[in-house]
Scaffold this active site. Structure first.
Site, PDB file in Angstrom:
ATOM      1  N   CYS A  53      -6.393   1.981   5.745  1.00 15.58           N
ATOM      2  CA  CYS A  53      -7.022   0.746   6.240  1.00 15.58           C
ATOM      3  C   CYS A  53      -6.396   0.391   7.601  1.00 15.58           C
ATOM      4  O   CYS A  53      -5.507   1.096   8.072  1.00 15.58           O
ATOM      5  CB  CYS A  53      -6.786  -0.384   5.235  1.00 15.58           C
ATOM      6  SG  CYS A  53      -5.067  -0.951   5.168  1.00 15.58           S
TER       7      CYS A  53
ATOM      8  N   HIS B  42       0.851  -1.195   0.000  1.00 12.58           N
ATOM      9  CA  HIS B  42       0.000   0.000   0.000  1.00 12.58           C
ATOM     10  C   HIS B  42       0.891   1.250   0.000  1.00 12.58           C
ATOM     11  O   HIS B  42       2.025   1.210   0.514  1.00 12.58           O
ATOM     12  CB  HIS B  42      -0.891   0.008   1.250  1.00 12.58           C
ATOM     13  CG  HIS B  42      -2.064  -0.927   1.172  1.00 12.58           C
ATOM     14  ND1 HIS B  42      -3.174  -0.796   1.966  1.00 12.58           N
ATOM     15  CD2 HIS B  42      -2.301  -1.998   0.378  1.00 12.58           C
ATOM     16  CE1 HIS B  42      -4.046  -1.769   1.682  1.00 12.58           C
ATOM     17  NE2 HIS B  42      -3.535  -2.516   0.720  1.00 12.58           N
TER      18      HIS B  42
ATOM     19  N   CYS C  56      -2.522   0.005   7.522  1.00 21.95           N
ATOM     20  CA  CYS C  56      -1.762   1.253   7.386  1.00 21.95           C
ATOM     21  C   CYS C  56      -1.948   2.154   8.607  1.00 21.95           C
ATOM     22  O   CYS C  56      -0.988   2.799   9.058  1.00 21.95           O
ATOM     23  CB  CYS C  56      -2.163   1.956   6.093  1.00 21.95           C
ATOM     24  SG  CYS C  56      -1.728   0.972   4.640  1.00 21.95           S
TER      25      CYS C  56
ATOM     26  N   GLU D  37       0.905   3.863   1.802  1.00 17.26           N
ATOM     27  CA  GLU D  37       1.351   4.317   3.130  1.00 17.26           C
ATOM     28  C   GLU D  37       2.566   3.520   3.615  1.00 17.26           C
ATOM     29  O   GLU D  37       3.519   4.088   4.147  1.00 17.26           O
ATOM     30  CB  GLU D  37       0.222   4.167   4.166  1.00 17.26           C
ATOM     31  CG  GLU D  37      -1.017   5.007   3.897  1.00 17.26           C
ATOM     32  CD  GLU D  37      -2.092   4.225   3.143  1.00 17.26           C
ATOM     33  OE1 GLU D  37      -1.753   3.505   2.173  1.00 17.26           O
ATOM     34  OE2 GLU D  37      -3.263   4.351   3.524  1.00 17.26           O
TER      35      GLU D  37
END
Lengths: 163, 163
Positions: free
Chosen positions: B94, B64, B97, B66
């Site tokens: 999410c 992801h 993260c 992040e």
């Protein structure tokens, strides 16, 4: 119909065998002065990912046992989905690791000791089996709980005695 | 004592400038057929970590925006703590993260669009500012919300038209 008790026992024995592998990983962390947490991922009777906490060594907040094992397992399978896999981890995952397990769509999670401070598989929060999320993990607590808990308390006792 | 309105405006302008950088990252994801989410991490007026979603490309559920930005920023600073840093991200993090941000001890999180399905900075869950966790992040929602939301809806529209 009578159930088959042997099958249940075999499952329990396999859970103990794989948790011992996770404990081996935790021991490596211990010997390198990292908080001793270990994890393995099993697919089709085979360990396809292993990891131990390397946060201090790598100076990286992402270097938890679970993320290292997930990274290895997805590389082994050549896909981001860990469907039909089980993770064995000595300490209940934090929010980051519980979220990573949801993102990987893993089937099952077997936990040694509970984490009363940060545990996100039912203790402080329940990320692994959340009403609103798009994936729910089958979670089992308490496999080799005493060993998984002891390695942590021994570690912190050792650290205090060194100071 | 009269407050200084200029200071407040400057903060807002800087937030917009850095969110535009996060949107640039999201655009790269878009152009590679990844769900367009981007993030940057700022320390002392400088971008020290950038990332865009690469889940499909890397076949990795950890890839992801992040986490990629956190990884880069910690390598830049040579430590796992991102104290005194701010993350700008186009979509609400999410659980994974949000948990990673807690683990990194980041000070501040600025978000573009809310995630009604998986958002863990106050929408579905509140991992970033949780009563029981050992770190709380200052969170701001809605910076360039329309742009951050549009790039996602445009992407899914484009995908549907291709099918």
């Amino acid at each position: 119909m009578i159930g088959c008790p042997f099958k249940i026992q075999l499952g329990d024995i396999m859970d103990i065998i794989y948790m011992k592998e996770a404990l081996k990983e935790a021991s490596i962390a211990y010997s390198t002065y990292e908080v001793p947490i270990g994890a393995v991922i099993v697919y089709d009777g085979q360990i396809i990912g292993r990891g131990y906490n390397k946060k201090e060594k790598l100076k990286n907040p992402l270097a938890h046992a679970e993320l290292i094992a997930i990274d290895q397992a997805t590389k082994y399978l050549g896909q981001w989905r860990l469907t039909a896999c089980t993770m064995y981890v000595t300490l209940e995952p934090c929010a980051m690791c519980a979220g990573a397990l949801i993102n990987s769509r893993i089937d099952r999670l077997v936990i040694g000791a509970r984490d009363q401070r940060m545990g996100c598989a039912g203790t402080v929060e329940n990320i692994t089996c959340h009403d609103k999320f798009n994936h729910k993990i089958q979670v089992e607590h308490g496999v080799l709980e005493e060993e998984c808990s002891s390695i942590l308390s021994d570690f912190f006792k050792m650290l205090r005695s060194k100071r």
